[in-house]
Design a protein around this motif. Structure first.
Motif, short mmCIF file in Angstrom:
data_model
loop_
_atom_site.label_atom_id
_atom_site.label_comp_id
_atom_site.label_asym_id
_atom_site.label_seq_id
_atom_site.Cartn_x
_atom_site.Cartn_y
_atom_site.Cartn_z
N ASP A 22 -127.57 -57.99 4.70
CA ASP A 22 -126.50 -57.53 3.83
C ASP A 22 -126.83 -56.18 3.22
N GLU A 23 -128.10 -55.96 2.93
CA GLU A 23 -128.52 -54.68 2.34
C GLU A 23 -128.30 -53.53 3.33
N GLN A 24 -128.65 -53.74 4.59
CA GLN A 24 -128.43 -52.72 5.60
C GLN A 24 -126.93 -52.44 5.79
N LEU A 25 -126.15 -53.51 5.83
CA LEU A 25 -124.71 -53.36 5.99
C LEU A 25 -124.12 -52.58 4.83
N ARG A 26 -124.62 -52.87 3.63
CA ARG A 26 -124.14 -52.18 2.44
C ARG A 26 -124.43 -50.68 2.52
N GLU A 27 -125.61 -50.32 3.01
CA GLU A 27 -125.97 -48.91 3.15
C GLU A 27 -125.04 -48.19 4.12
N TYR A 28 -124.72 -48.85 5.24
CA TYR A 28 -123.83 -48.24 6.22
C TYR A 28 -122.42 -48.04 5.65
N LEU A 29 -121.98 -49.04 4.92
CA LEU A 29 -120.64 -48.95 4.34
C LEU A 29 -120.56 -47.86 3.28
N ILE A 30 -121.61 -47.73 2.48
CA ILE A 30 -121.63 -46.67 1.47
C ILE A 30 -121.62 -45.29 2.14
N LEU A 31 -122.41 -45.15 3.23
CA LEU A 31 -122.42 -43.89 3.96
C LEU A 31 -121.04 -43.58 4.53
N ALA A 32 -120.38 -44.58 5.09
CA ALA A 32 -119.03 -44.38 5.63
C ALA A 32 -118.05 -44.00 4.52
N LEU A 33 -118.22 -44.59 3.34
CA LEU A 33 -117.36 -44.29 2.20
C LEU A 33 -117.54 -42.84 1.77
N LEU A 34 -118.80 -42.39 1.72
CA LEU A 34 -119.06 -41.00 1.32
C LEU A 34 -118.43 -40.01 2.29
N ARG A 35 -118.51 -40.31 3.56
CA ARG A 35 -117.97 -39.40 4.56
C ARG A 35 -116.46 -39.46 4.67
N SER A 36 -115.86 -40.50 4.16
CA SER A 36 -114.41 -40.64 4.24
C SER A 36 -113.67 -39.86 3.17
N ARG A 37 -114.40 -39.29 2.22
CA ARG A 37 -113.81 -38.56 1.09
C ARG A 37 -112.89 -39.45 0.26
N ALA A 38 -113.21 -40.75 0.25
CA ALA A 38 -112.45 -41.69 -0.57
C ALA A 38 -113.33 -42.19 -1.70
N CYS A 39 -112.71 -42.48 -2.82
CA CYS A 39 -113.42 -43.01 -3.99
C CYS A 39 -112.87 -44.39 -4.31
N ILE A 40 -113.75 -45.26 -4.77
CA ILE A 40 -113.34 -46.60 -5.18
C ILE A 40 -113.86 -46.85 -6.59
N THR A 41 -112.96 -47.33 -7.44
CA THR A 41 -113.37 -47.76 -8.78
C THR A 41 -112.88 -49.18 -9.00
N LEU A 42 -113.65 -49.94 -9.78
CA LEU A 42 -113.30 -51.32 -10.09
C LEU A 42 -113.36 -51.49 -11.60
N GLN A 43 -112.28 -52.05 -12.15
CA GLN A 43 -112.20 -52.27 -13.60
C GLN A 43 -111.83 -53.72 -13.89
N SER A 44 -112.23 -54.14 -15.06
CA SER A 44 -111.87 -55.50 -15.48
C SER A 44 -110.39 -55.54 -15.84
N GLU A 45 -109.90 -56.73 -16.13
CA GLU A 45 -108.51 -56.88 -16.52
C GLU A 45 -108.21 -56.09 -17.79
N GLU A 46 -109.25 -55.90 -18.64
CA GLU A 46 -109.10 -55.10 -19.87
C GLU A 46 -109.33 -53.61 -19.61
N LEU A 47 -109.49 -53.25 -18.34
CA LEU A 47 -109.67 -51.87 -17.88
C LEU A 47 -111.01 -51.27 -18.28
N GLN A 48 -112.01 -52.10 -18.42
CA GLN A 48 -113.38 -51.60 -18.57
C GLN A 48 -113.97 -51.36 -17.18
N TYR A 49 -114.61 -50.21 -17.01
CA TYR A 49 -115.13 -49.86 -15.69
C TYR A 49 -116.32 -50.75 -15.32
#
Length: 346
Positions: A22-49
């Motif tokens: 899972d750690e290796q897969l996570r690294e590949y996905l993060i690399l793909a995310l960086l190269r895609s020029r896309a950003c992801i943010t996750l917040q709680s229902e109360e909008l805390q990051y």
């Protein structure tokens, strides 16, 4: 029942080797995310990051204190995003907006409610950089508008050629001969301009192209002197028609071959100085060949050629011209400014 992002990921992941952790897969996905020029943010229902990944550089994460919409995106945009995210939480319906930032940058915000593995509602925001996409779309729109504009101009020229060619002709055959020749001339010049991505056409190529499309019994022996300038599309189309008229007007109708000698010269002003270009066209004919013999030199044709060479072309190039045709041959001289409307600067 709404599934969590993790469950959705597992469902859509087609296959992975069991030796990959899972750690290796996570690294590949993060690399793909960086190269895609896309950003992801996750917040709680109360909008805390809870999570921020690959945030565009125009919005840095604050170094002190917990991040929130206002201290990341600024007061105005932060308030707008916060309000929209609250609406998404209340309605459960996703929302998409486009934001202009840093002058010419364009970003798309997709906000939606998701559910974690612990069945907690969260707000997932995806930020995609659309700057290049919108830039290409604008370029395509501008290109289509330019094509439309040039097409309308070209159709207007064709209509004018048809109208002028139809005046005072004595027969349909005569009209077809004159109009077909002028249309071929226009087509050849257009091909040269199109092949150069609408940059223009070289003068020598333009002359040779007009000679090649002429239905001449004897093709003239061409001698070219001076500067082979690159003409703008407008100048190339007008001069191309003029060259056609000069060649057609000097063609003979006899059965025997005769020698034709064409001399063309072009002189530009000295480098670094603004001034006028001078183009001279001179075709000397042998004794057996008279300028204007044959069907292409009818009275109507001569009037058309005279108007085109003496008035239309000089007006299009903001210049002045001199045109003579007699038993000895054809002479044409045009002087026009070396401007961005007429000549491309190398």
């Amino acid at each position: 029942m709404q599934i969590s992002p993790c469950e959705e990921f597992v469902r859509r992941l087609s296959w992975h080797n069991a030796s990959q952790s899972d750690e290796q897969l996570r690294e590949y996905l993060i690399l793909a995310l960086l190269r895609s020029r896309a950003c992801i943010t996750l917040q709680s229902e109360e909008l805390q990051y809870l999570y921020i990944a690959n945030l565009p550089a125009v919005w840095p994460v604050p170094t002190e204190g917990d991040p929130n919409d206002e201290n990341i995106f600024g007061h105005e945009l932060g308030e707008e995003l916060h309000r929209r995210k609250q609406a998404v939480v209340q309605s459960g319906q996703g929302e998409r907006i486009e934001i202009n930032a840093a002058g010419d940058r364009v970003f798309e915000f997709n906000m939606e409610v998701t559910t974690s593995r612990a069945r907690e509602r969260q707000v997932l925001t995806t930020i995609v950089d659309l700057t290049e996409t919108r830039r290409r779309e604008k370029l395509l729109r501008d290109l289509l508008m330019e094509v439309s504009h040039r097409s309308k101009n070209l159709l207007a020229v064709v209509l004018s050629l048809a109208t002028q060619s139809a005046r005072d002709v004595s027969s349909l055959d005569e009209f077809q001969t004159d109009f077909r020749g002028r249309l071929y001339s226009l087509s050849k010049s257009q091909d040269l301009v199109t092949d150069a991505d609408w940059y223009g056409a070289g003068l020598l190529d333009l002359i040779k192209g007009q000679i090649s499309v002429e239905a001449l019994r004897v093709r003239p022996e061409l001698q070219f002197f001076g500067d082979d300038v690159v003409l703008t599309p407008n100048a190339a189309l007008h001069l191309g028609l003029g060259f056609h008229e000069l060649l057609a007007g000097a063609s003979g109708g006899g059965e025997e071959d005769h020698h034709r000698r064409l001399r063309v010269s072009c002189r530009l002003p000295q480098a670094g100085s603004a001034g006028m270009a001078e183009l001279e066209w001179s075709e000397a004919l042998s004794d057996g060949l008279q300028a204007g013999a044959g069907g292409q030199a009818s009275g109507a044709d001569q009037r058309f050629s005279s108007v085109l060479l003496r008035k239309v072309i000089p007006a299009a190039l903001s210049g002045r011209s001199e045109y003579r045709k007699d038993e000895g041959g054809v002479f044409y001289r045009i002087v026009f400014p070396v401007s961005e409307q007429n000549v491309r600067k190398n």
